[in-house]
Every structure is written in C-alpha cells, then in structure tokens.
Design an enzyme around this catalytic site. Sequence first.
Site, PDB file in Angstrom:
ATOM      1  N   CYS A  70      15.131 -26.852 -25.992  1.00 52.39           N
ATOM      2  CA  CYS A  70      13.946 -26.200 -26.529  1.00 52.39           C
ATOM      3  C   CYS A  70      12.954 -27.290 -26.901  1.00 52.39           C
ATOM      4  O   CYS A  70      13.346 -28.364 -27.357  1.00 52.39           O
ATOM      5  CB  CYS A  70      14.308 -25.353 -27.754  1.00 52.39           C
ATOM      6  N   TRP A  92       1.452 -24.372 -25.541  1.00 57.00           N
ATOM      7  CA  TRP A  92       2.453 -23.711 -26.370  1.00 57.00           C
ATOM      8  C   TRP A  92       2.221 -22.197 -26.346  1.00 57.00           C
ATOM      9  O   TRP A  92       1.100 -21.716 -26.443  1.00 57.00           O
ATOM     10  CB  TRP A  92       2.368 -24.220 -27.819  1.00 57.00           C
ATOM     11  N   ASP A 127      16.730 -23.145 -37.819  1.00 55.37           N
ATOM     12  CA  ASP A 127      16.214 -24.162 -38.736  1.00 55.37           C
ATOM     13  C   ASP A 127      16.477 -23.778 -40.197  1.00 55.37           C
ATOM     14  O   ASP A 127      16.446 -22.608 -40.563  1.00 55.37           O
ATOM     15  CB  ASP A 127      14.705 -24.295 -38.492  1.00 55.37           C
ATOM     16  N   ASP A 139       8.278 -19.827 -27.062  1.00 53.71           N
ATOM     17  CA  ASP A 139       8.277 -19.250 -28.405  1.00 53.71           C
ATOM     18  C   ASP A 139       7.594 -17.891 -28.424  1.00 53.71           C
ATOM     19  O   ASP A 139       7.762 -17.120 -29.371  1.00 53.71           O
ATOM     20  CB  ASP A 139       7.550 -20.181 -29.383  1.00 53.71           C
ATOM     21  N   LYS A 182      21.304 -25.244 -30.119  1.00 50.33           N
ATOM     22  CA  LYS A 182      19.914 -25.150 -29.692  1.00 50.33           C
ATOM     23  C   LYS A 182      19.247 -26.472 -30.065  1.00 50.33           C
ATOM     24  O   LYS A 182      19.059 -26.774 -31.239  1.00 50.33           O
ATOM     25  CB  LYS A 182      19.205 -23.977 -30.380  1.00 50.33           C
ATOM     26  N   TRP A 183      18.894 -27.257 -29.052  1.00 49.90           N
ATOM     27  CA  TRP A 183      18.348 -28.605 -29.231  1.00 49.90           C
ATOM     28  C   TRP A 183      16.830 -28.515 -29.115  1.00 49.90           C
ATOM     29  O   TRP A 183      16.281 -28.386 -28.038  1.00 49.90           O
ATOM     30  CB  TRP A 183      18.926 -29.513 -28.164  1.00 49.90           C
ATOM     31  N   ASP A 184      16.149 -28.624 -30.245  1.00 52.40           N
ATOM     32  CA  ASP A 184      14.693 -28.472 -30.270  1.00 52.40           C
ATOM     33  C   ASP A 184      14.007 -29.836 -30.252  1.00 52.40           C
ATOM     34  O   ASP A 184      14.616 -30.865 -30.546  1.00 52.40           O
ATOM     35  CB  ASP A 184      14.285 -27.683 -31.516  1.00 52.40           C
ATOM     36  N   MET A 185      12.720 -29.836 -29.920  1.00 53.71           N
ATOM     37  CA  MET A 185      11.903 -31.053 -29.920  1.00 53.71           C
ATOM     38  C   MET A 185      10.446 -30.609 -30.093  1.00 53.71           C
ATOM     39  O   MET A 185       9.823 -30.143 -29.166  1.00 53.71           O
ATOM     40  CB  MET A 185      12.090 -31.823 -28.618  1.00 53.71           C
ATOM     41  N   ASN A 186       9.924 -30.774 -31.317  1.00 54.44           N
ATOM     42  CA  ASN A 186       8.692 -30.085 -31.697  1.00 54.44           C
ATOM     43  C   ASN A 186       7.451 -30.950 -31.802  1.00 54.44           C
ATOM     44  O   ASN A 186       6.424 -30.484 -32.286  1.00 54.44           O
ATOM     45  CB  ASN A 186       8.899 -29.354 -33.026  1.00 54.44           C
TER      46      ASN A 186
END
Length: 741
Positions: free
Chosen positions: A526, A199, A367, A548, A476-480
């Site tokens: 993302c 990351w 977010d 990021d 914005k398609w995030d995956m954390n």
Amino acid sequence: MPVIVHEESQEFHLQTKNTSYLFRVMEDGTLGQLYYGARIPDKVSHQSLSKYEFRMIQPWLSETHKDFSLNTLKQEYPGFGHGDFRMPAFQIAYPDGSRITEFVYEGYGIEQGKQRTTPMPASYGTTGECDVLTIRLAEQQSGLRLLLEYSVFPADDVIVRSAHFANTGHDTLNIENALSMSIDLPDSEYEMLQMSGSWARERHLFTRRLKPGIQSISSTRGASSAQHNPFLALLRPGTTEDTGDVYGFSLVYSGSFIAQVEVDDYDVARVGMGINPFEFSWTLDPGERFDTPESILTFSESGLGGMSANLHHFLSEHLINPAWRGTERPILINNWEATYFNFDEKKLVTLARQAKQLGIEMLVLDDGWFGHRNDSTTSVGDWHVDTSKLPEGLGHLAQEIHSEGMKFGLWFEPEMVSEESELFKAHPDWAIAVPGRRRSPSRSQFVLDMSRQEIVDYLFDRIADAIDQTNLDYIKWDMNRHITESFSNALPPERQLELGHRYIMGVYQLYDRLTKQYPHVLFESCSSGGGRFDPGMLAYAPQAWTSDDTDAVERLKIQWGTSLAYPLCTMGSHVSAVPNHQVNRITPLKTRGDTAFFGLLGYELDITKLDEEERAAISDQVTFYKSHRALFQYGDFIRITSPYEGDGNITSWGVVDPQRDMGIFALYQVLAKPNDRYHRFIFKGLDPDKSYTVNESDEHFAGSELMHAGIVLDQLFGVRKQLDRTFDFTSRMFIVESVER
C-alpha cells in the site's frame, strides 16, 4: 523452439505462441533491431527488414561504408555517439571524462528455465515455460562487459528484457543512465496509452497520438507513484478491446522510473523504459556488476483485451511471489473506517466476532496500535504495542482473534519515522535529509534511509517480533510519503545519486527476508492507496491496495484502468461505509458489493452498527463470493463497456473460467435516465458453440447468441413500483452457466 540462432547471418529469432522478435549483429558489432510483432516463419536471414541506404548529412561507419549510419538504422540497445543522435539506452562516464562506449558483440548463451532471484524482483519459469538468451558484448578499451538478457515465455506471448554491466577492467567507471530495454519500431503510427492520476484516482487512462519528439511518463518520487504507473502501451489507431495491434511495456521496479517514446525524423519510434536517469548515477568499481530491473514486453493482435490477458497470466504465473501463486485469498475486514484511532481490545474482538458471523475470515488492525499513536503526528517507527489501548498486549489480542476462528493481520509503515517518536530521538540521522537544509515533513513524518543495513536490520527485528508474538497471518505494508531532500548520511558525496536505487533495494531486501522467514504471512502493499502498485512490489506482496478511494462509482474507472496491466488476484477491492469517506457519495450496498467482487473482496466499515437487513446483505455477499472465489480471483477478466467512453454512465465487465463453462458479468449505471431506451447486454468470452443459462433461467442460449444478440433488459434498473429508492449508482449481475456443465 523459443530461441532460434542463425550463426552464419548472426540473427536471433525469439518466438512465442503468437509473436516474433528478431535482431542481429550489425557490421560494427552492435545489435540491430529487425522486427517485433505477429509471429512470422523463421528463415536463415531476415536481412531485408534492415535497409542500408546513403542519406545526406548523416555520419557514416567509414568512408567506404557510407550507407551505414546508426542514426538511420533500428537498434536494440543503443549508446550515444558515432552518429546516433537519439536518446540512448545507457551512458557510461570514464575517468578521462569521456562518455562514448563501443560495445562489440562477443557471443551468446541459452538456458532452459529460470530461477526466481532476489532481492531484485525477477520473473521465473520452469524448463518448457521459459528459455533465456544472453547476449555478451564487451568494450576492449575499458574492460566493461554488457550482458543483455532475454527471457522468452512462449505461452504468455511475453519477452522479459534486462541489462547487466560488469566492470572487468582496472578503472572505476560511472553509470549515468541504464535503461532496462530499448526497441526501435519502424513507424510511429501509434497512440500511446498510459495509466496516470493522483491519490484517490490512480491509474486513470489517457491516450495521445505519437508526435515527433519525446513523449514520456516518469516518477522522481523514489516510488513508482500514483501519478504515473510504470506501464505504457502503443496501439494502432482504431484499436478496440478485441481487435488491433497493441504493444505493452511494463517495468518490474518500484522506484523512480522513466518510460518514453521518441519519434525521430525518419518516423522511427524508439521505446525506452527503466530507472529514471534524473537524480541517478552508479559508481562501478573494478570487479563489480550493476543489474537493471526487468522490463516486460508483450504484443497482441487481439486488441487491449489480448494484451491484458497476456500480462495477467504472466504476472499471475511467473512474477507474483510463488508462495501465493494460485492461492485463494481470504475475505478480510479492516477496522480503519470502523474505528480510526479510537479502539480497544473489546471493540476489536467484538468486530471480529460479528465479522465471523457474517462469514468474513480475517480481521486487520490498521494504524494506531503502536507507540502513542492517537493521530497521524506521532510514533511511526516505534513498533511496540500501545498498552493504553491494548493493556494485555498484542499477543493476547491476536489470541482472542484467532480463538474466534479468524485470521489476524496488522498494519505497518516500515519505511517511515515520525519526528515525534522514540526512534527519531535516538537516531535522527536515520531520516533522509540534507544536513543544514530545511526539511519538508509530510504527515509529520520523514523517510528512513533504507539504503543503510542497520535500518533494514532494525525493521526486520521489530516486524519479526510482532509476527512471532501474534502468529500473524497478514501484513498491510503502507508507505505514505515520498523522498524530498534526497541525501544519505551513510554515503560519500560521489555516491549520493545512488540513494534512490539503494533505497528501493533496501525495501526489497526487507521484503525478501521477511517473506523467506515467514512464507505463510500474506503481504499486501500500500502507498497512500495505490501509489506503488507495480510488478516489483508484486514479486513480494502478491496483492496491493488498489486505492484509498473506495467509492463504488470511482472504483469503476480505477479498477478498469488497473486491469489494463494487472490481474484481479492483485487488486484489493473493499466495500466501505457510506457516505463514502473520500467523496461523501451514498451508494447502495449491492452496488458496492458488485464492484468489490471483481478483485480481492474485503470490508471497511463498522458492521456492529448495521441493521439486520444490511447484515444479511453482507452475509449473502460473502457467501456468494466464497462460492465463486476462484473464478473472481483467477478467472479471465473481460472488459466490455468502458467508463472512459461516451458519457461514462455505463460500465460492464465480466470474468469467465478457462473452460468457458461459467461466467459472472456485471453492469453498472452511474445516473438513472427517465424513460430511457431499452438496453441489450452483450456478453463476451463465452464458447460460441456451448449452450448457456442466464441467472438460472429456463431458457437456453447459444454462446454465439449471447455474444452477438445479447439479452434485452427492462428499462435499465428501474421498476415503476419501487418509488422509495433512487436508481442512481445501481448494478446488475448475470451468472452464465453452461448447460453441459
């Protein structure tokens, strides 16, 4: 012709503009690899490229054919058994427990052009752009069929491979390994180049010399990952950006993968790439078919730059979501670093209004807009507006943003659910977890089981509702977080190892449905930054959040590394606040802009708190980028001075148009040096026979002069009278224009 078949010798010759790929049917009915590299003339047979020779202690084809051993011959898609002790491309388990498969060549077919297929992401091309060769193999005992597909893109010097297993028999079979490609190269005198990191430092470059044994990169996270990108290159020692032989391999897949090179005792280098066999199996019932992801192969004699040019053009023209192919992308401002979770409608509208004054074209609400989301511990999965922040609703906010003449975008994290959420309370079994075992939360959330149709349907309805309410322009398609305790409450015990692949196919299905229903919506993928930056995602989301880490200095290595395999039109690249929120470094606004130009420009800072000088600088940046947007996003990116070489203090690169009439180049200095030597800037990618100006100077320079002699700079970035500023973290731009332009 891209595909040449010699029936008598049973040889297949795939030709691109500059490369040849040859394989043949061997005596046992399997496929043998003959050659892959620089283009060679076609002839009836290249049998001389395959050497039959008796070797001691090797298994033979038969007592009368002792010079034929699978362990010493180069193969095209090898199985295990019958004497080949290297890692196979596939393995099938049969009802009796055996795992030996005997595929035999049956025939072939050729088609011109290739349609885009979904939900499995795949390449596409019209007649004249692409020819597809399909090799048919079969095993008589089980009724299992294998189709090997080769899509040849001559203009791009790219060959795309995939494998397809069809069960035409009566028994249920189990696929334990199914790579997308395998190829045996005749020697191992290569260095392996990979893009690895973590990351905030994704896709850094690492090189190692091939050694006997297996060297590999992989992911077991259920995502392609920031740790290792599904790409590797093999290059001859001494290869540079401009010279030397390079093979590039990339996987069109967003789940767990493996990419490896095995060097055997005869110095053959076997390259394999595909779904990671760890934690994978697939039950193949009678009448069913299993398709592997596509793998991209390219070869260049023109060094790493040549390999990258092939991949950039191919991804831009034949893989990226065609609705956005060649389309200029908007300049956006994301509110995250400006407000984090602390915002209301007035603050967002003010941000949009001032952004519009600076020429920015879209506001993205990140977010915190949904559920009761005031920090990262709650509400993911509850995709309804937080009326305490936006009392008039999401639709009203969107209307206000649109009335300012701005596009409007939203952040989602569809694949996740917070433990503290309405969705989790209603459907705790929707989260991936092993019943009765300890869960491992991350960011106070879990991963939804995207293999389940009801979950995909739920997410489609929620996201579609938000799009309809807002006339949304961008997501914005995030995956954390990644899958930890892999288990699906909807799968039987014997199919639990299918979850990883079924999961990513569910993600693709959701993308597919949304992009078809709303083709005007621009998606950006993302995953905690660049943790799922891969060709599979680009087939739906034509751009990705590169990292990021938005610090301009850190981004030099990240963007340079990413460019090995991915074009600028895929790379989200923003100007953020200082001190930087990831490394606390203070860099000049000019340097931040000059770095972000080489990608998809955006902003991540509170412009309402800037002074007039800073606002004017951003306005100038936006104006400059707009006037050259097509060049920055779709020009030919050229790397010049690497941040990975020497002390890494200097980086330079540029972008030129296909006609070589214009180029924009940048030079970056990390730390200033006192009383430094004079530097020359050596340009690349220009037409040697054209005459150019540099930064609108009166002097004319031949392209050959700029590319060989360059221009001499003053003491780098330093001007003695400017003692009120530092010369660390500085940059210069050079605009080169043809005089005849």
